[in-house]
Design a protein around this motif. Structure first.
Motif, PDB file in Angstrom:
ATOM      1  N   VAL A  27      44.626  13.159 -33.946  1.00 47.41           N
ATOM      2  CA  VAL A  27      44.222  12.193 -32.930  1.00 47.41           C
ATOM      3  C   VAL A  27      45.433  11.737 -32.114  1.00 47.41           C
ATOM      4  O   VAL A  27      46.460  11.345 -32.674  1.00 47.41           O
ATOM      5  CB  VAL A  27      43.556  10.954 -33.557  1.00 47.41           C
ATOM      6  N   TRP A  59      50.988  12.467 -33.232  1.00 44.92           N
ATOM      7  CA  TRP A  59      49.582  12.655 -33.587  1.00 44.92           C
ATOM      8  C   TRP A  59      49.279  11.934 -34.893  1.00 44.92           C
ATOM      9  O   TRP A  59      50.046  12.011 -35.850  1.00 44.92           O
ATOM     10  CB  TRP A  59      49.259  14.140 -33.764  1.00 44.92           C
ATOM     11  N   ILE A 108      41.359  15.332 -31.290  1.00 44.05           N
ATOM     12  CA  ILE A 108      40.760  14.278 -30.470  1.00 44.05           C
ATOM     13  C   ILE A 108      41.827  13.710 -29.544  1.00 44.05           C
ATOM     14  O   ILE A 108      42.899  13.313 -29.988  1.00 44.05           O
ATOM     15  CB  ILE A 108      40.188  13.151 -31.357  1.00 44.05           C
TER      16      ILE A 108
END
Length: 387
Positions: A27, A59, A108
């Protein structure tokens, strides 16, 4: 050397195989600040809410393992952009990001303030969903921002025009999204996403429409939890269709006595599915009391089947009995939560909205079904009793 090379290949092969046994959700979002990220998804017997992650090159990495493919959600706690604080001190949560979680690498990317619009890559289901996901996200964003604006600008005691406008936007966008989903299901009948979409529609579609839509979907995901839920809904709707014999209740009334529909044969019986928490259910009680007083001597009986929302049976019993006393309802009452593991009347009768009323004839067969707090049953009773 050859033997050494083969050994290395074997070791790296094992490592690669092990690496694919679980998932890694990567993410990267802007405006993250100090909000707490979470990854949530169901398992066969529980619900996981994971807030533990590591950071690598900017991340956030969430790691774990799922059985098959699960519908997951990702969001941030305490972000004022994705929640509404009400005047009474309550909080309305905003939309989160929904995606399919499988034992693969999933990525994401987005903004913490609009996390529900984040881009998801990785996994077959997410790749298929991407065909319409951007359009769905835009509708979700418009609906959410209009609702948030309504709460932010509304002043108590003034005209609630802002809420009417927000409701209109919500309804229009819901219709648009349903069309997107139906078109997707038509074009991708073998996709898990299609089964998920239909599962979300099962409570709003008629029996005929639900069964037809389910039949058109491929067999690839007929063993998924979504498909099992749909099949169960279809089965319960078939079992409680007009003309079918009523399913025995296997419940005890408020005094602890067994309720037996067989003993009520010779009477028209109205099964009233309700709950103390359900405003429309409670508001329909005064009218039901009038009908009961009018037709009871003619052979009319009501059996109230309540579904309460607490996790503890003792609390459910308390709120149920309190509501019965407050509303002054004197017909037969049973609590579905009591003995629900043995027999779930709400599930057996395919009830997905409250209140739901099911009318049985003198032989115990279903002759009518009504959803909502309307008075459609009045005409039916007048026709049956001739007054």
């Amino acid at each position: 050397m050859k033997r050494y090379f083969l050994t290395l290949c074997f070791v790296f092969g094992l490592f690669s195989s092990y690496a694919q046994q679980g998932y890694t959700v990567k993410v990267k979002v802007s405006n993250r600040k100090n909000y707490t990220p979470y990854l949530a998804y169901p398992t066969t017997d529980s619900y996981v809410v994971d807030t533990a992650y590591t950071v690598l090159n900017g991340w956030m990495l969430f790691k774990g393992k799922v059985s098959g493919t699960a519908l997951a959600s990702f969001g941030f706690r305490r972000n004022p952009a994705t929640q509404i604080e009400t005047d009474g001190g309550g909080m309305i949560p905003g939309p989160s990001l929904n995606f399919f979680l499988s034992n693969e690498s999933i990525q994401i990317e987005g903004d913490a303030n609009t996390v529900y619009m984040a881009k998801v890559t990785g996994g077959k289901a997410n790749q298929e969903w991407a065909v319409i996901k951007a359009k769905q996200n835009a509708l979700t964003h418009q609906t959410w921002t209009s609702l948030k604006k309504a709460f932010d600008t509304y002043k108590p005691g003034t005209d609630s025009l802002v809420f009417k406008q927000a409701s209109k936007i919500r309804d229009v966008n819901a219709a648009k999204e349903e069309k997107l989903q139906l078109d997707f299901m038509k074009n991708y009948p073998n996709s898990l996403v299609s089964m998920y979409f239909l599962a979300n529609m099962q409570n709003s579609l008629s029996f005929e429409a639900l069964k037809a839509a389910y039949t058109k979907l491929g067999a690839a995901h007929k063993n998924s939890s979504f498909a099992k839920g749909i099949a169960g809904k279809i089965s319960s709707m078939e079992a409680t269709a007009i003309g079918k014999k009523a399913i025995p209740l296997h419940k005890k009334d408020i005094n602890g006595k067994d309720v037996n529909l067989e003993s009520l044969k010779g009477k028209y019986v109205l099964l009233d599915f309700w709950g103390s928490w359900c405003g429309p259910c409670r508001s329909s009680h005064p009218h039901l009391k009038k009908l009961y007083a009018k037709y009871k001597a003619e052979g009319f009986e009501i059996v109230g089947i309540a579904q309460e929302q607490s996790e503890k049976l003792a609390d459910n019993l308390k709120t149920w009995k309190k509501a019965i006393a407050e509303d002054g309802i004197g017909w037969i009452q049973v609590l579905n939560n009591d003995g629900i593991k043995t027999f779930d009347a709400v599930r057996a009768y395919g009830v997905s909205a409250f209140p739901t009323k099911i009318l049985l004839d003198k032989e115990g067969k279903i002759v009518a079904r009504y959803v909502g707090d309307g008075e459609e049953i009045d005409a039916k009773l007048r026709a049956l009793f001739g007054k």
